[in-house]
Design a protein around this motif. Structure first.
Motif, PDB file in Angstrom:
ATOM      1  N   ALA A 190       0.839  -1.206   0.000  1.00 58.76           N
ATOM      2  CA  ALA A 190       0.000   0.000   0.000  1.00 58.76           C
ATOM      3  C   ALA A 190       0.873   1.256   0.000  1.00 58.76           C
ATOM      4  O   ALA A 190       0.596   2.217  -0.729  1.00 58.76           O
ATOM      5  CB  ALA A 190      -0.920  -0.019   1.224  1.00 58.76           C
ATOM      6  N   TYR A 193       2.437   1.788  -3.381  1.00 62.28           N
ATOM      7  CA  TYR A 193       1.436   2.243  -4.352  1.00 62.28           C
ATOM      8  C   TYR A 193       1.240   3.760  -4.242  1.00 62.28           C
ATOM      9  O   TYR A 193       1.207   4.476  -5.252  1.00 62.28           O
ATOM     10  CB  TYR A 193       0.120   1.495  -4.099  1.00 62.28           C
ATOM     11  CG  TYR A 193      -1.021   1.910  -4.992  1.00 62.28           C
ATOM     12  CD1 TYR A 193      -0.932   1.777  -6.383  1.00 62.28           C
ATOM     13  CD2 TYR A 193      -2.199   2.424  -4.459  1.00 62.28           C
ATOM     14  CE1 TYR A 193      -1.992   2.149  -7.212  1.00 62.28           C
ATOM     15  CE2 TYR A 193      -3.266   2.792  -5.272  1.00 62.28           C
ATOM     16  CZ  TYR A 193      -3.145   2.656  -6.650  1.00 62.28           C
ATOM     17  OH  TYR A 193      -4.186   3.031  -7.457  1.00 62.28           O
ATOM     18  N   LEU A 265      -2.658   6.459   5.241  1.00 62.43           N
ATOM     19  CA  LEU A 265      -2.817   5.013   5.386  1.00 62.43           C
ATOM     20  C   LEU A 265      -3.525   4.776   6.718  1.00 62.43           C
ATOM     21  O   LEU A 265      -2.984   5.086   7.776  1.00 62.43           O
ATOM     22  CB  LEU A 265      -1.444   4.328   5.407  1.00 62.43           C
ATOM     23  CG  LEU A 265      -0.744   4.173   4.061  1.00 62.43           C
ATOM     24  CD1 LEU A 265       0.765   4.152   4.256  1.00 62.43           C
ATOM     25  CD2 LEU A 265      -1.198   2.882   3.385  1.00 62.43           C
ATOM     26  N   ASP A 269     -10.021  -0.831   8.027  1.00 64.36           N
ATOM     27  CA  ASP A 269     -11.082  -0.171   7.254  1.00 64.36           C
ATOM     28  C   ASP A 269     -12.007   0.659   8.129  1.00 64.36           C
ATOM     29  O   ASP A 269     -12.570   1.659   7.677  1.00 64.36           O
ATOM     30  CB  ASP A 269     -11.912  -1.212   6.493  1.00 64.36           C
ATOM     31  CG  ASP A 269     -11.184  -1.764   5.285  1.00 64.36           C
ATOM     32  OD1 ASP A 269     -10.093  -1.270   4.957  1.00 64.36           O
ATOM     33  OD2 ASP A 269     -11.721  -2.708   4.661  1.00 64.36           O
ATOM     34  N   SER A 291      -5.495  11.232  -0.649  1.00 63.90           N
ATOM     35  CA  SER A 291      -5.821   9.826  -0.915  1.00 63.90           C
ATOM     36  C   SER A 291      -5.925   9.065   0.413  1.00 63.90           C
ATOM     37  O   SER A 291      -5.223   9.405   1.367  1.00 63.90           O
ATOM     38  CB  SER A 291      -4.730   9.174  -1.779  1.00 63.90           C
ATOM     39  OG  SER A 291      -4.843   9.599  -3.119  1.00 63.90           O
ATOM     40  N   ILE A 293      -6.089   4.992   2.037  1.00 65.53           N
ATOM     41  CA  ILE A 293      -6.074   3.533   1.885  1.00 65.53           C
ATOM     42  C   ILE A 293      -6.413   2.897   3.230  1.00 65.53           C
ATOM     43  O   ILE A 293      -5.931   3.355   4.263  1.00 65.53           O
ATOM     44  CB  ILE A 293      -4.681   3.008   1.433  1.00 65.53           C
ATOM     45  CG1 ILE A 293      -4.325   3.552   0.047  1.00 65.53           C
ATOM     46  CG2 ILE A 293      -4.653   1.478   1.398  1.00 65.53           C
ATOM     47  CD1 ILE A 293      -3.110   2.885  -0.589  1.00 65.53           C
ATOM     48  N   THR A 309     -10.024   2.170  -1.485  1.00 63.42           N
ATOM     49  CA  THR A 309      -8.846   1.372  -1.820  1.00 63.42           C
ATOM     50  C   THR A 309      -8.339   0.771  -0.516  1.00 63.42           C
ATOM     51  O   THR A 309      -8.245   1.474   0.492  1.00 63.42           O
ATOM     52  CB  THR A 309      -7.757   2.257  -2.451  1.00 63.42           C
ATOM     53  OG1 THR A 309      -8.237   2.738  -3.713  1.00 63.42           O
ATOM     54  CG2 THR A 309      -6.467   1.472  -2.679  1.00 63.42           C
ATOM     55  N   THR A 310      -8.048  -0.522  -0.524  1.00 65.59           N
ATOM     56  CA  THR A 310      -7.688  -1.151   0.744  1.00 65.59           C
ATOM     57  C   THR A 310      -6.827  -2.389   0.508  1.00 65.59           C
ATOM     58  O   THR A 310      -6.666  -2.830  -0.622  1.00 65.59           O
ATOM     59  CB  THR A 310      -8.967  -1.500   1.559  1.00 65.59           C
ATOM     60  OG1 THR A 310      -8.611  -1.963   2.848  1.00 65.59           O
ATOM     61  CG2 THR A 310      -9.793  -2.569   0.856  1.00 65.59           C
ATOM     62  N   LEU A 344      -3.610  -5.878  -2.586  1.00 66.38           N
ATOM     63  CA  LEU A 344      -4.107  -4.500  -2.674  1.00 66.38           C
ATOM     64  C   LEU A 344      -5.309  -4.459  -3.612  1.00 66.38           C
ATOM     65  O   LEU A 344      -5.261  -4.993  -4.724  1.00 66.38           O
ATOM     66  CB  LEU A 344      -2.981  -3.604  -3.202  1.00 66.38           C
ATOM     67  CG  LEU A 344      -3.285  -2.103  -3.246  1.00 66.38           C
ATOM     68  CD1 LEU A 344      -3.460  -1.536  -1.849  1.00 66.38           C
ATOM     69  CD2 LEU A 344      -2.153  -1.357  -3.978  1.00 66.38           C
ATOM     70  N   MET A 346      -7.608  -1.854  -5.573  1.00 61.34           N
ATOM     71  CA  MET A 346      -7.643  -0.427  -5.920  1.00 61.34           C
ATOM     72  C   MET A 346      -9.057   0.017  -6.238  1.00 61.34           C
ATOM     73  O   MET A 346      -9.699  -0.547  -7.116  1.00 61.34           O
ATOM     74  CB  MET A 346      -6.723  -0.164  -7.100  1.00 61.34           C
ATOM     75  CG  MET A 346      -5.260  -0.276  -6.691  1.00 61.34           C
ATOM     76  SD  MET A 346      -4.204  -0.412  -8.136  1.00 61.34           S
ATOM     77  CE  MET A 346      -3.248  -1.863  -7.718  1.00 61.34           C
ATOM     78  N   THR A 350      -8.113   6.568  -3.875  1.00 61.46           N
ATOM     79  CA  THR A 350      -6.715   6.927  -4.102  1.00 61.46           C
ATOM     80  C   THR A 350      -6.549   7.485  -5.518  1.00 61.46           C
ATOM     81  O   THR A 350      -7.217   7.044  -6.451  1.00 61.46           O
ATOM     82  CB  THR A 350      -5.799   5.684  -3.972  1.00 61.46           C
ATOM     83  OG1 THR A 350      -6.443   4.569  -4.614  1.00 61.46           O
ATOM     84  CG2 THR A 350      -5.550   5.333  -2.523  1.00 61.46           C
TER      85      THR A 350
END
Lengths: 355, 355
Positions: A190, A193, A265, A269, A291, A293, A309-310, A344, A346, A350
């Protein structure tokens, strides 16, 4: 730490006192013990011998019939599942997978919630041991406290000596079969990315670092950034409860400390949902300005706005694999570790770093 | 149906075989039985008498010490919780509330998931009875099948005769203490709210109607609309799984059947999340073209897009109240019913009907 373990025998596995141990203790033959306790041809055994057999059965807790036997049988058909919080969808997904396997084995599941209190974890393990649970799955993250770890190891050893089986989700620093979710690797992916998307002002909102899951995810991010020649500054890591509300609070604090952050980050979740809520409150566009994640890929992640995104962990599969380890396979001479990789996913939260 | 129940005595409550029943069966005094079984001054009792006492203890399943006694003690410290699906946040919230109360009473919780199979519900209740659970909370919806209901009533009666306590969430048509969530009233309020917003083309996506929860929520909508001089047409009710995926499928089917619908009542929040996803796929603006209302107010409802208007049930409180009924209060001579009202929570997914 890997340690050889003795292979428990059949009697130890069910935890039941056998007729032969009663015969041995009473100093009589197996046939005599059976005649006395199962009532077949009892007249041939004298009173003194009968008394000795009954006393031995009583001392050892041998149950030959009636409600006590039903009870003993029923208890060995129980598996324990220890989680941090049953209302946390991370744990209910693991529980769902474990319960499916338990069902296939005709076992019932006793669930204990520790609310992230290491003392309660030890207490529940002791109680499941007293309940003669056939196996226990510790699904919650371990704790980074070494004192706790050595006491946990002692509890597990005692439980296994008594014929029980223990499996862990994650590394707890103790010798037991474990399913190891790819916390480090997933978090590293992550971070890389975000870097590829051009983000250089990356921050983390995380749960309590005393949780191994948090520590490992954080390590993964740190190592990935270090590999890219960057450092994660301590002021860019904000710790709070591992919940939606913790994520919201931590993000508000982060935006105050570091208004220029372009990527967050969130280490699960639920915290990511809170981060998105905080960014909405602060009128920061996601992903145009910031963004986000998450981690876990809970069922609701795709319904967040924008879709999150996670880092996906196959949670039900983790619960299944862990319980299968101890119900379907003989114990090994050394604990087994089954890695379960993270991937990951997407989605829309993000995007490229703003200019 | 209200039925008087006998008040279980103390012995029945713990389910333990007492020393006096052993003495009675052996035809000896309580003191003699105690001397033999608890080893105090045992020499004064002859072998024949000793054998009689041990045999009686064995036959009745009396356990005076050792692991079997620990087992018996431990088992009466278990409460059972039967849910439909542990990964469904509706149930994990109820479970969290129930587990908090169990914790306060130093009890462990055995959770069984039936996946909405009535046969499994009966089986688990029988097994919890064999486990000598102190109390059982049936948290899942009842089923509208009368055959099931009478078998459930028989199981509950047997369990209570044995000293166990049973509580229900919702009406199951059986005489037991129950917490009654306001399914009917909450659904009626949601329907009236849509009506006030000008909606006249209202449709429902719902879970299986064999579930009482679904039947009651549907009744509430029907009655409310009837009170306003309108009818809910059968073609405007689409039944599917009580899940996000069921909600998505049912909504796509609904839009095919009735493209002019302006408001959708989804009978739980998971289905509402699926309805919002389907409307997004079909490019119908929410709420400009179609309003959506859910039911339950799960934690993620406020994070859906748009934030979901829904009927709130205090789920953790429901789990708490139900378990308190059977752990903290003596059984009444008639079953008690504790109503828990639902409340409408207005968010962004509902608006005036389009012109």
């Amino acid at each position: 730490m890997v340690k050889a373990r003795s292979r428990p025998g059949a009697a130890a596995t069910t935890g039941a006192v056998t007729l032969s141990s009663v015969a041995e203790r009473a100093g009589v033959s197996l046939a005599t013990a059976s005649r006395v306790l199962h009532g077949s041809g009892g007249r041939a055994v004298g009173d003194a011998l009968r008394a000795r057999v009954f006393a031995a059965a009583q001392q050892l807790g041998y149950v030959s019939n009636g409600p006590a036997q039903a009870l003993a049988r029923a208890s060995s058909s129980v598996v324990g599942l220890v989680v941090h919080d049953v209302a946390d969808p991370y744990f209910s997904a693991i529980a769902a997978g474990a319960m499916r396997v338990a069902r296939a084995h005709d076992l019932m599941v006793m669930v204990a919630a520790t609310f992230r209190d290491p003392e309660l974890e030890l207490e529940y393990l002791a109680r499941l041991r007293a309940q003669r649970a056939r196996a226990v799955l510790l699904a919650g993250s371990g704790f980074t406290d070494p004192g706790y770890t050595s006491r946990l190891a002692a509890q597990i050893e005692g439980f296994e000596r008594q014929g029980g089986r223990v499996a862990l989700v994650g590394q707890h620093g103790v010798p037991a079969d474990a399913v190891l979710p790819g916390h480090r690797e997933g978090a590293a992916e992550a971070a890389r990315y975000l870097w590829e998307l051009g983000h250089r002002r990356i921050a983390v909102v995380c749960g309590p670092r005393a949780l191994e899951t948090v520590a490992h995810r954080l390590d993964g991010i740190r190592e990935a950034l270090r590999g890219l020649g960057a450092d994660l500054a301590e002021r860019d890591v904000v710790e709070a409860d591992f919940t939606r509300s913790g994520g919201r609070t931590a993000t508000l604090e982060l935006l105050r400390r570091n208004p220029g952050v372009t990527a967050i980050l969130a280490l699960n979740d639920l915290m990511a949902a809170g981060a998105l809520a905080a960014l909405r409150e602060e009128r920061r566009a996601v992903p145009a300005e910031v963004s986000v994640i998450g981690f876990d890929d809970l069922p609701q992640a795709a319904d967040l706005h924008p879709a999150l995104t996670t880092v996906r962990l196959p949670l039900e599969e983790i619960g299944e694999r862990a319980l299968r380890l101890i119900l379907e396979e003989e114990p090994g001479y050394a604990p087994r570790a089954v890695p379960v990789p993270a991937t990951l996913v997407m989605r829309a939260s993000t995007g490229p770093a703003p200019r």
